[in-house]
Write a protein that holds these residues in place. Structure first.
Motif, mmCIF file in Angstrom:
data_model
loop_
_atom_site.group_PDB
_atom_site.id
_atom_site.type_symbol
_atom_site.label_atom_id
_atom_site.label_comp_id
_atom_site.label_asym_id
_atom_site.label_seq_id
_atom_site.Cartn_x
_atom_site.Cartn_y
_atom_site.Cartn_z
ATOM 1 N N ALA A 229 -11.612 -7.064 6.604
ATOM 2 C CA ALA A 229 -11.274 -5.882 7.392
ATOM 3 C C ALA A 229 -9.946 -6.098 8.096
ATOM 4 O O ALA A 229 -9.498 -7.230 8.281
ATOM 5 C CB ALA A 229 -12.372 -5.593 8.418
ATOM 6 N N CYS A 230 -9.357 -4.983 8.500
ATOM 7 C CA CYS A 230 -8.113 -5.001 9.268
ATOM 8 C C CYS A 230 -8.195 -3.866 10.275
ATOM 9 O O CYS A 230 -8.664 -2.769 9.964
ATOM 10 C CB CYS A 230 -6.925 -4.786 8.321
ATOM 11 S SG CYS A 230 -5.326 -4.694 9.154
ATOM 12 N N THR A 231 -7.772 -4.139 11.485
ATOM 13 C CA THR A 231 -7.739 -3.121 12.525
ATOM 14 C C THR A 231 -6.445 -3.264 13.314
ATOM 15 O O THR A 231 -5.786 -4.304 13.254
ATOM 16 C CB THR A 231 -8.975 -3.235 13.449
ATOM 17 O OG1 THR A 231 -8.988 -2.127 14.354
ATOM 18 C CG2 THR A 231 -8.966 -4.535 14.232
ATOM 19 N N GLU B 37 -6.021 2.522 5.971
ATOM 20 C CA GLU B 37 -4.846 2.901 6.762
ATOM 21 C C GLU B 37 -4.295 1.739 7.588
ATOM 22 O O GLU B 37 -3.083 1.524 7.643
ATOM 23 C CB GLU B 37 -5.219 4.067 7.680
ATOM 24 C CG GLU B 37 -4.069 4.597 8.505
ATOM 25 C CD GLU B 37 -4.489 5.730 9.429
ATOM 26 O OE1 GLU B 37 -3.648 6.126 10.255
ATOM 27 O OE2 GLU B 37 -5.636 6.213 9.339
ATOM 28 N N ALA B 38 -5.174 0.964 8.211
ATOM 29 C CA ALA B 38 -4.718 -0.166 9.023
ATOM 30 C C ALA B 38 -4.069 -1.241 8.152
ATOM 31 O O ALA B 38 -3.040 -1.809 8.525
ATOM 32 C CB ALA B 38 -5.880 -0.761 9.820
ATOM 33 N N SER B 39 -4.640 -1.509 6.981
ATOM 34 C CA SER B 39 -4.084 -2.516 6.075
ATOM 35 C C SER B 39 -2.716 -2.092 5.552
ATOM 36 O O SER B 39 -1.803 -2.916 5.448
ATOM 37 C CB SER B 39 -5.029 -2.758 4.898
ATOM 38 O OG SER B 39 -6.256 -3.261 5.349
ATOM 39 N N VAL B 40 -2.573 -0.820 5.232
ATOM 40 C CA VAL B 40 -1.289 -0.301 4.749
ATOM 41 C C VAL B 40 -0.228 -0.451 5.844
ATOM 42 O O VAL B 40 0.897 -0.894 5.580
ATOM 43 C CB VAL B 40 -1.439 1.168 4.302
ATOM 44 C CG1 VAL B 40 -0.087 1.816 4.045
ATOM 45 C CG2 VAL B 40 -2.318 1.260 3.062
ATOM 46 N N ALA B 41 -0.589 -0.118 7.082
ATOM 47 C CA ALA B 41 0.357 -0.251 8.195
ATOM 48 C C ALA B 41 0.667 -1.717 8.485
ATOM 49 O O ALA B 41 1.811 -2.071 8.792
ATOM 50 C CB ALA B 41 -0.206 0.436 9.439
ATOM 51 N N ALA B 42 -0.349 -2.593 8.373
ATOM 52 C CA ALA B 42 -0.121 -4.024 8.579
ATOM 53 C C ALA B 42 0.818 -4.577 7.516
ATOM 54 O O ALA B 42 1.708 -5.382 7.816
ATOM 55 C CB ALA B 42 -1.456 -4.783 8.553
ATOM 56 N N LEU B 43 0.646 -4.139 6.284
ATOM 57 C CA LEU B 43 1.524 -4.563 5.197
ATOM 58 C C LEU B 43 2.960 -4.118 5.471
ATOM 59 O O LEU B 43 3.901 -4.906 5.305
ATOM 60 C CB LEU B 43 1.031 -3.999 3.870
ATOM 61 C CG LEU B 43 1.890 -4.295 2.642
ATOM 62 C CD1 LEU B 43 2.037 -5.787 2.416
ATOM 63 C CD2 LEU B 43 1.286 -3.614 1.414
ATOM 64 N N ALA B 44 3.125 -2.903 5.927
ATOM 65 C CA ALA B 44 4.473 -2.408 6.257
ATOM 66 C C ALA B 44 5.081 -3.244 7.377
ATOM 67 O O ALA B 44 6.263 -3.615 7.312
ATOM 68 C CB ALA B 44 4.408 -0.936 6.647
ATOM 69 N N ALA B 45 4.294 -3.568 8.404
ATOM 70 C CA ALA B 45 4.799 -4.390 9.513
ATOM 71 C C ALA B 45 5.202 -5.773 9.019
ATOM 72 O O ALA B 45 6.242 -6.308 9.416
ATOM 73 C CB ALA B 45 3.736 -4.503 10.607
ATOM 74 N N VAL C 254 -2.532 -5.173 0.089
ATOM 75 C CA VAL C 254 -2.169 -4.082 -0.825
ATOM 76 C C VAL C 254 -3.393 -3.244 -1.172
ATOM 77 O O VAL C 254 -4.453 -3.781 -1.487
ATOM 78 C CB VAL C 254 -1.505 -4.641 -2.109
ATOM 79 C CG1 VAL C 254 -1.378 -3.577 -3.174
ATOM 80 C CG2 VAL C 254 -0.149 -5.229 -1.781
ATOM 81 N N GLY C 255 -3.209 -1.917 -1.122
ATOM 82 C CA GLY C 255 -4.258 -1.004 -1.567
ATOM 83 C C GLY C 255 -5.424 -0.865 -0.631
ATOM 84 O O GLY C 255 -6.484 -0.399 -1.027
ATOM 85 N N GLY C 256 -5.250 -1.211 0.615
ATOM 86 C CA GLY C 256 -6.350 -1.146 1.566
ATOM 87 C C GLY C 256 -6.402 0.174 2.321
ATOM 88 O O GLY C 256 -5.828 1.181 1.918
#
Length: 118
Positions: A109-111, A20-28, A16-18
């Motif tokens: 990090a998230c990618t 662009e990649a983190s936001v997309a990962a959260l959605a996935a 949460v609140g990361g």
């Protein structure tokens, strides 16, 4: 290296609140994408080298990535071992790599890499 029983809700809180990649990962993740977090930890420096090579390769091939350059930078700066996690989009279109603190309490990090053929 085995897979741990990290709960989906815990991963959601970390993403949460990361960026662009983190936001997309959260959605996935919230859309039912499969995920795993591996047991054990790896040197952040060795991961920075591996993902630095991947960054150069994806640029040469024109693969679409999100936050990969920043991930390499963050791993280069991180002085402690890192746990790896992965989330796949439910439709298989994208894979997200998560880099967590050794105890899994914080996202470093998230990618992501988008697959060209699903």
């Amino acid at each position: 290296m085995g897979v741990t029983g990290v709960e989906r809700e815990r991963l959601e809180r970390l993403l949460v609140g990361g960026d662009e990649a983190s936001v997309a990962a959260l959605a996935a993740l919230r859309c039912g994408g499969p995920y795993m977090v591996w047991d054990g930890a790896t040197s952040a420096q060795s991961l920075a080298l591996v993902y630095g090579r991947r960054l150069r390769l994806t640029r040469r091939r024109g693969a679409q990535t999100t936050n990969l350059e920043r991930t390499v930078q963050l791993l280069s700066l991180h002085q402690q071992p890192v746990r790896l996690g992965q989330i796949r989009a439910a439709d298989g279109s994208c894979t997200f790599m998560l880099f967590l603190t050794e105890d899994g309490s914080r996202l470093i990090a998230c990618t992501s890499v988008r697959r060209t053929h699903v």
